[in-house]
Design an enzyme around this catalytic site. Structure first.
Site, mmCIF file in Angstrom:
data_model
loop_
_atom_site.group_PDB
_atom_site.id
_atom_site.type_symbol
_atom_site.label_atom_id
_atom_site.label_comp_id
_atom_site.label_asym_id
_atom_site.label_seq_id
_atom_site.Cartn_x
_atom_site.Cartn_y
_atom_site.Cartn_z
ATOM 1 N N CYS A 47 0.861 -1.176 0.000
ATOM 2 C CA CYS A 47 0.000 0.000 0.000
ATOM 3 C C CYS A 47 0.908 1.240 0.000
ATOM 4 O O CYS A 47 2.053 1.166 0.428
ATOM 5 C CB CYS A 47 -0.875 -0.069 1.250
ATOM 6 S SG CYS A 47 -1.786 1.407 1.660
ATOM 7 N N HIS A 48 0.388 2.374 -0.452
ATOM 8 C CA HIS A 48 1.184 3.612 -0.505
ATOM 9 C C HIS A 48 1.796 3.984 0.846
ATOM 10 O O HIS A 48 2.876 4.553 0.899
ATOM 11 C CB HIS A 48 0.314 4.790 -0.977
ATOM 12 C CG HIS A 48 0.121 4.789 -2.458
ATOM 13 N ND1 HIS A 48 1.094 5.237 -3.318
ATOM 14 C CD2 HIS A 48 -0.908 4.390 -3.229
ATOM 15 C CE1 HIS A 48 0.664 5.109 -4.562
ATOM 16 N NE2 HIS A 48 -0.547 4.589 -4.531
ATOM 17 N N THR A 49 1.069 3.674 1.930
ATOM 18 C CA THR A 49 1.551 4.053 3.259
ATOM 19 C C THR A 49 2.881 3.361 3.587
ATOM 20 O O THR A 49 3.759 3.955 4.216
ATOM 21 C CB THR A 49 0.479 3.717 4.317
ATOM 22 O OG1 THR A 49 -0.748 4.278 3.873
ATOM 23 C CG2 THR A 49 0.828 4.284 5.674
ATOM 24 N N HIS A 69 1.160 -3.888 5.902
ATOM 25 C CA HIS A 69 -0.051 -3.812 6.740
ATOM 26 C C HIS A 69 -1.312 -4.308 6.044
ATOM 27 O O HIS A 69 -2.358 -4.356 6.665
ATOM 28 C CB HIS A 69 -0.249 -2.393 7.271
ATOM 29 C CG HIS A 69 -0.479 -1.377 6.194
ATOM 30 N ND1 HIS A 69 0.536 -0.908 5.407
ATOM 31 C CD2 HIS A 69 -1.603 -0.766 5.772
ATOM 32 C CE1 HIS A 69 0.040 -0.035 4.541
ATOM 33 N NE2 HIS A 69 -1.247 0.065 4.736
ATOM 34 N N GLU A 70 -1.222 -4.677 4.771
ATOM 35 C CA GLU A 70 -2.385 -5.302 4.131
ATOM 36 C C GLU A 70 -2.051 -6.779 4.012
ATOM 37 O O GLU A 70 -1.089 -7.132 3.315
ATOM 38 C CB GLU A 70 -2.603 -4.733 2.719
ATOM 39 C CG GLU A 70 -3.227 -3.375 2.688
ATOM 40 C CD GLU A 70 -3.679 -2.973 1.288
ATOM 41 O OE1 GLU A 70 -4.145 -1.845 1.155
ATOM 42 O OE2 GLU A 70 -3.568 -3.759 0.336
ATOM 43 N N CYS A 99 -10.201 -1.930 20.732
ATOM 44 C CA CYS A 99 -9.969 -2.624 22.009
ATOM 45 C C CYS A 99 -11.281 -3.093 22.627
ATOM 46 O O CYS A 99 -11.296 -3.951 23.490
ATOM 47 C CB CYS A 99 -9.200 -1.714 22.971
ATOM 48 S SG CYS A 99 -10.192 -0.390 23.699
ATOM 49 N N CYS A 102 -12.633 1.153 25.323
ATOM 50 C CA CYS A 102 -12.550 2.609 25.479
ATOM 51 C C CYS A 102 -13.852 3.274 25.027
ATOM 52 O O CYS A 102 -14.730 2.624 24.465
ATOM 53 C CB CYS A 102 -11.358 3.162 24.703
ATOM 54 S SG CYS A 102 -11.571 3.119 22.912
ATOM 55 N N CYS A 105 -14.631 3.002 21.263
ATOM 56 C CA CYS A 105 -15.000 1.626 20.915
ATOM 57 C C CYS A 105 -16.417 1.300 21.384
ATOM 58 O O CYS A 105 -17.149 0.576 20.719
ATOM 59 C CB CYS A 105 -14.014 0.629 21.516
ATOM 60 S SG CYS A 105 -12.489 0.488 20.558
ATOM 61 N N CYS A 113 -10.310 4.163 18.145
ATOM 62 C CA CYS A 113 -9.946 3.534 19.416
ATOM 63 C C CYS A 113 -8.818 4.312 20.103
ATOM 64 O O CYS A 113 -7.815 4.642 19.484
ATOM 65 C CB CYS A 113 -9.498 2.091 19.156
ATOM 66 S SG CYS A 113 -8.874 1.244 20.617
ATOM 67 N N ARG A 117 -5.346 3.175 18.169
ATOM 68 C CA ARG A 117 -5.378 4.052 17.010
ATOM 69 C C ARG A 117 -4.004 4.088 16.359
ATOM 70 O O ARG A 117 -2.985 3.977 17.043
ATOM 71 C CB ARG A 117 -5.749 5.440 17.535
ATOM 72 C CG ARG A 117 -6.239 6.379 16.518
ATOM 73 C CD ARG A 117 -6.890 7.519 17.282
ATOM 74 N NE ARG A 117 -6.959 8.685 16.456
ATOM 75 C CZ ARG A 117 -7.569 9.802 16.811
ATOM 76 N NH1 ARG A 117 -8.146 9.897 17.989
ATOM 77 N NH2 ARG A 117 -7.626 10.819 15.996
ATOM 78 N N CYS A 177 -6.877 -2.555 4.271
ATOM 79 C CA CYS A 177 -6.571 -1.118 4.381
ATOM 80 C C CYS A 177 -7.259 -0.292 3.305
ATOM 81 O O CYS A 177 -8.384 0.156 3.469
ATOM 82 C CB CYS A 177 -5.054 -0.918 4.369
ATOM 83 S SG CYS A 177 -4.586 0.815 4.313
ATOM 84 N N ARG A 372 -2.929 -3.091 -7.029
ATOM 85 C CA ARG A 372 -2.418 -3.862 -5.906
ATOM 86 C C ARG A 372 -1.572 -5.028 -6.408
ATOM 87 O O ARG A 372 -1.935 -5.706 -7.365
ATOM 88 C CB ARG A 372 -3.567 -4.420 -5.057
ATOM 89 C CG ARG A 372 -4.122 -3.397 -4.074
ATOM 90 C CD ARG A 372 -3.075 -3.027 -3.042
ATOM 91 N NE ARG A 372 -3.541 -2.082 -2.038
ATOM 92 C CZ ARG A 372 -3.390 -0.753 -2.122
ATOM 93 N NH1 ARG A 372 -2.805 -0.207 -3.166
ATOM 94 N NH2 ARG A 372 -3.817 0.034 -1.153
HETATM 95 ZN ZN LIG Z 1 -2.630 1.090 3.615
HETATM 96 ZN ZN LIG Z 2 -10.770 1.141 21.977
#
Ligand SMILES: [Zn+2]
Ligand SMILES: [Zn+2]
Length: 379
Positions: A47-49, A69-70, A99, A102, A105, A113, A117, A177, A372
């Protein structure tokens, strides 16, 4: 032989320095601690991130680091206190968590979250402030709680969506993502009515997912806006019916859209992160009912400027993070949308490489080639 409670040695793609090709190394992955889960990754995508933090231009550099992360994988073992996942469960790791304890959530209105987060600067686990990855005792840092460019990774239980085990992980891994972000921006936030008009700014993977959301919602006109005309042909597969290249017009794109649609579109979704595109995306919606949704991440010093009359004339401006989806509660149902053939995921997957060739995925993305690239952990 069970690996439960043992350190696992496996292959991971390590980023030793910013902007340098990843190196496949033997890493040690420690067992999961309290509220953590060790996952065997089967498929991951770029992914770009990942590329943005790998280039590390302008942010705090955290290296050596394992990006990714994907992904889709299978639970190998769980740490103390984990009750809703067990070995063998199929999961999608998500860069932001839930979680379930909180205030956000517990609220139906937020997916931000407080505990889990996204934190792009943290390279360690929350539990003890340590990395679970190491090479000969040297810690290798995590990335946004997922680090999926590894055959095994350790993730907080709150960042794992348990999904239908019948779902093919080589396809649904892309729902971790970008695709869910764009889809959710339209389906959960813009909420276009059947037969309505929707403008999408930016026709990369996230924007095309926003268009796919508009198609699923039954929008009759989907107007794609992009500075790259090469993206228009592909965008037709995602339901985009008309195209505007702002470079082809002497007047602002919001005026072009107003003329095409008798005063403005019903909904717009901005997926570029350009401040001018954000302003256009807001000013191109019809007065009385138009809703604009911002998805793209702006530059640090940007400021949004519009005349307040645009709001008084009953236009709504909204923003969203991860398509307003709560990762554990909602992502399993996005996978079901694919399983029941409502959502088409295959058309987002344009390349596939074995893990040993992960750097090719970076090359495709840097060239802007495709959407992708799936990285297969087992050749
Ligand atoms: Zn991403
Ligand atoms: Zn939370």
């Amino acid at each position: 032989m069970s690996t439960d409670g043992q350190t696992i040695r496996c292959r991971a793609a390590v980023a030793w320095e910013a902007g340098k090709p990843l190196v496949i190394e033997q890493v040690e992955v420690a067992p999961p601690q309290a509220m953590e889960v060790r996952v065997k990754i089967l498929f991951t995508s770029l992914c770009h991130t990942d590329v943005y933090f790998w280039e590390a231009k302008g942010q705090t550099p955290v290296f050596p680091r394992i990006f990714g992360h994907e992904a889709g994988g299978v639970v190998e073992s769980v740490g103390e206190g984990v009750t809703d996942l067990q070995p063998g469960d199929h999961v999608l790791p998500v860069f932001t968590g839930e979680c379930k304890e909180c205030r956000p959530c517990k609220s139906e209105e937020s997916n931000l979250c407080e505990l889990l987060r996204i934190n792009t600067d943290r390279g360690v686990m929350l539990n003890d402030g340590k990395a679970r990855f190491s090479i000969r005792g040297q810690p290798i840092y995590h990335f946004i709680g997922t680090s999926t460019f590894s055959e095994y990774t350790v993730v907080h239980v709150g960042c794992l969506a348990k999904i239908n085990p019948a779902a093919p992980l080589d396809k649904v891994c892309v729902l971790s993502c970008g695709i869910s972000t764009g889809l959710g921006a339209t389906l959960n936030v813009a909420k276009p009515k059947k037969g309505s008009s929707v403008a999408v700014f930016g026709l990369g993977a996230v924007g095309l997912a926003a268009a796919e959301g508009a198609r699923i919602a039954g929008a009759s006109r989907i107007i794609g806006v992009d500075l790259n005309a090469n993206r228009f042909e592909e965008a037709k597969k995602f339901g985009v019916t008309e195209f505007i290249n702002p470079k082809d017009h002497s007047k602002p794109v919001q005026e072009v859209i107003a003329e095409m649609t008798g005063g403005g579109v019903d909904r717009s979704v901005e997926c570029t992160g350009s401040i001018n595109a954000m302003i256009s995306a807001f000013e191109c919606v019809h007065d009385g009912w138009g809703v604009a949704v911002l998805v793209g991440v702006p530059s640090r010093d940007d400021a949004f400027k519009t005349h307040p009359m645009n709001l008084l004339n009953e236009r709504t401006l909204k923003g969203t993070f991860f398509g307003n989806y709560k990762p554990r509660t909602d992502i399993p149902s996005v996978v079901e949308k694919y399983m029941n053939k409502e959502l088409e995921v295959e058309k987002f997957i344009t390349h596939s490489v074995p893990f040993s060739e992960i750097n090719k995925a970076f090359e495709y993305m840097l060239k802007g080639d495709g959407l992708r690239c799936i990285i297969r952990m087992e050749a």
